[in-house]
Design an enzyme around this catalytic site. Structure first.
Site, short mmCIF file in Angstrom:
data_model
loop_
_atom_site.label_atom_id
_atom_site.label_comp_id
_atom_site.label_asym_id
_atom_site.label_seq_id
_atom_site.Cartn_x
_atom_site.Cartn_y
_atom_site.Cartn_z
N TYR A 155 8.86 9.86 1.79
CA TYR A 155 8.20 8.54 1.88
C TYR A 155 9.20 7.46 2.30
CZ TYR A 155 6.61 3.99 0.13
OH TYR A 155 6.31 2.65 0.01
P1 NAD Z 1 -2.30 0.70 -1.07
O1 NAD Z 1 -2.43 2.17 -0.89
O2 NAD Z 1 -3.04 0.06 -2.19
O3 NAD Z 1 -2.70 -0.05 0.28
C1 NAD Z 1 -2.45 0.49 1.54
C2 NAD Z 1 -3.71 0.38 2.35
O4 NAD Z 1 -3.42 0.86 3.68
C3 NAD Z 1 -4.86 1.25 1.81
O5 NAD Z 1 -6.00 0.44 1.59
C4 NAD Z 1 -5.10 2.29 2.91
O6 NAD Z 1 -6.47 2.63 3.07
C5 NAD Z 1 -4.56 1.58 4.13
N1 NAD Z 1 -4.13 2.50 5.19
C6 NAD Z 1 -3.21 3.49 5.09
N2 NAD Z 1 -3.08 4.12 6.28
C7 NAD Z 1 -3.94 3.49 7.13
C8 NAD Z 1 -4.25 3.67 8.50
N3 NAD Z 1 -3.66 4.62 9.23
N4 NAD Z 1 -5.17 2.86 9.06
C9 NAD Z 1 -5.79 1.89 8.33
N5 NAD Z 1 -5.51 1.67 7.04
C10 NAD Z 1 -4.60 2.46 6.44
O7 NAD Z 1 -0.73 0.42 -1.18
P2 NAD Z 1 0.05 -0.86 -1.72
O8 NAD Z 1 0.68 -0.48 -3.00
O9 NAD Z 1 -0.81 -2.07 -1.64
O10 NAD Z 1 1.20 -0.97 -0.63
C11 NAD Z 1 1.07 -1.83 0.52
C12 NAD Z 1 2.34 -1.73 1.36
O11 NAD Z 1 3.47 -2.13 0.58
C13 NAD Z 1 2.65 -0.32 1.85
O12 NAD Z 1 3.17 -0.44 3.17
C14 NAD Z 1 3.73 0.18 0.90
O13 NAD Z 1 4.57 1.13 1.53
C15 NAD Z 1 4.47 -1.12 0.61
N6 NAD Z 1 5.15 -1.13 -0.67
C16 NAD Z 1 4.42 -1.09 -1.84
C17 NAD Z 1 5.07 -1.13 -3.07
C18 NAD Z 1 4.34 -1.10 -4.37
O14 NAD Z 1 5.02 -1.13 -5.42
N7 NAD Z 1 3.02 -1.06 -4.40
C19 NAD Z 1 6.48 -1.19 -3.09
C20 NAD Z 1 7.17 -1.19 -1.88
C21 NAD Z 1 6.50 -1.20 -0.69
#
Ligand code: NAD
Length: 344
Positions: A155
């Protein structure tokens, strides 16, 4: 960023709009008077959570949601005229990435490249990319943006690839695209994904079901309240440095044992525990050096852990029973419920 036209709001795009952080960002941008086009894909497994996440903004006159997969749909029309594209869509979570690398590469790297191409073709001038603390790998001291990036999970490798791809597009000769990559450190708060540790610990406390600790509970994470992440992300749209990486963290490193104790404080219930083995890809600790965020974004985390976890628990308590179970099902080996969250 605020709308500059009284009669025609500035339009921005949010990918991953139906996700945990994306849905909060949509709300924050609407509150700033912007028109928001969200993009997210719908799957039967995630549909109920997506609907819940977007409940407060569905029907808003300045919000529209395009349902589609970034890997397949034509993106040019969607990003045309956008003042900024906030790219949050990705497959998150560390553990499943060992078994499903191709899916992660497709969603986190290939889709990012398609989006960047569309942005360049349509003359979009700003992209804010959601990167992650997991690009750092194990670190002894607070991680600074110039420290080596040595992710120890598939990841983390895909998030680093997506981040570097964004920067490469911004650094191309004659590029008119400016990119800010924000390295989020473990984000929590209402709507946190059900596979993440704070959601699961709080759901375990509320439902009286066991939480499985992977490892000994001494792992530490820099937890960041989602409202602080949204503030930093909106501020990033306005900075003029053409290609930069900035940490966004909560400002302190906290162990899983502390989180469990805090869950007891905020719910009034004990957290039943079951021991599990340490998991591949989990680093012992994360901590963010926030110096650059302070200078470039004026960023200061505002919500302390007790306040943030109280809001998170209150939100869980209002969920219908079937959805609360989604947030606290029995553990499986491919879910990201380490102690605390995997580094992200
Ligand atoms: P999440 O899974 O709740 O949201 C991600 C969204 O992206 C989902 O709704 C999913 O359906 C959508 N998605 C994924 N692939 C897709 C595609 N190919 N086309 C269209 N939609 C797509 O995740 P989150 O926790 O809200 O994370 C959001 C971002 O922040 C991500 O990029 C993640 O890597 C990054 N991030 C999150 C955290 C955390 O602690 N939650 C920490 C560091 C980085």
């Amino acid at each position: 960023m605020t709308s500059s036209f009284p009669h025609r709001p500035t339009m921005v795009v949010v990918t991953g709009a139906a996700g945990f952080i994306g849905s909060h960002l949509v709300q924050g941008l609407l509150d700033n008077g912007l028109e928001v086009v969200g993009i997210d894909r719908r799957t039967p497994e995630t549909d109920a959570i997506a609907r819940l996440n977007l409940r407060d903004v569905t029907g808003h006159p300045r919000f529209s949601l395009f349902s589609g997969d970034l890997s397949f749909v034509s993106l040019n029309l969607l990003v045309r005229d956008a003042a900024c594209v906030f790219h949050l869509s990705a497959i998150p979570a560390v553990r499943a990435s060992w078994a499903e690398f191709e899916r992660y590469v497709t969603a986190n790297v290939m889709a990012t490249q398609r989006l960047l191409d569309a942005c360049v073709q349509e003359g979009v001038s700003k992209v804010v990319y959601a990167s992650a603390s997991s690009v750092y790998g194990p670190a002894e001291a607070p991680s600074g943006e110039n420290d080596p990036a040595q992710p120890i999970s598939p990841y983390g490798i895909t998030k680093l690839a997506g981040e570097q791809l964004c920067l490469a597009y911004a650094k191309r000769p004659a590029s008119r695209l400016s990119v800010t990559a924000l390295r989020y450190f473990t984000v929590y708060g209402p709507r946190q994904r059900p596979d993440m540790a704070i959601s699961r610990i709080l759901a375990a406390a509320l439902a009286g079901e066991p939480f499985v600790i992977f490892g000994d509970g001494t792992q530490r994470r820099d937890f960041t309240y989602v409202g602080d992440v949204v503030a930093a992300t909106i501020a990033a749209a306005d900075i003029e440095v053409p290609a930069t990486v900035i940490n966004v963290g909560g400002g302190s490193s906290i162990s899983v044992s502390d989180i469990i104790a805090m869950a007891r404080t905020v719910t009034g219930n004990p957290v039943p525990l079951t021991a599990g083995a340490a998991q591949a890809g989990d680093v012992p600790a994360t901590a963010a050096d926030l110096s650059l965020a302070r200078v470039l974004l004026g960023f200061q985390p505002r919500i302390d852990l007790q306040t943030g976890m109280t809001r998170h628990a209150q939100w869980l308590q209002k969920l219908p029973a079937d959805l609360l179970r989604t947030y606290g099902p029995p553990p499986t080996t491919d879910q990201d419920q380490s102690a605390p969250d995997s580094p992200h």
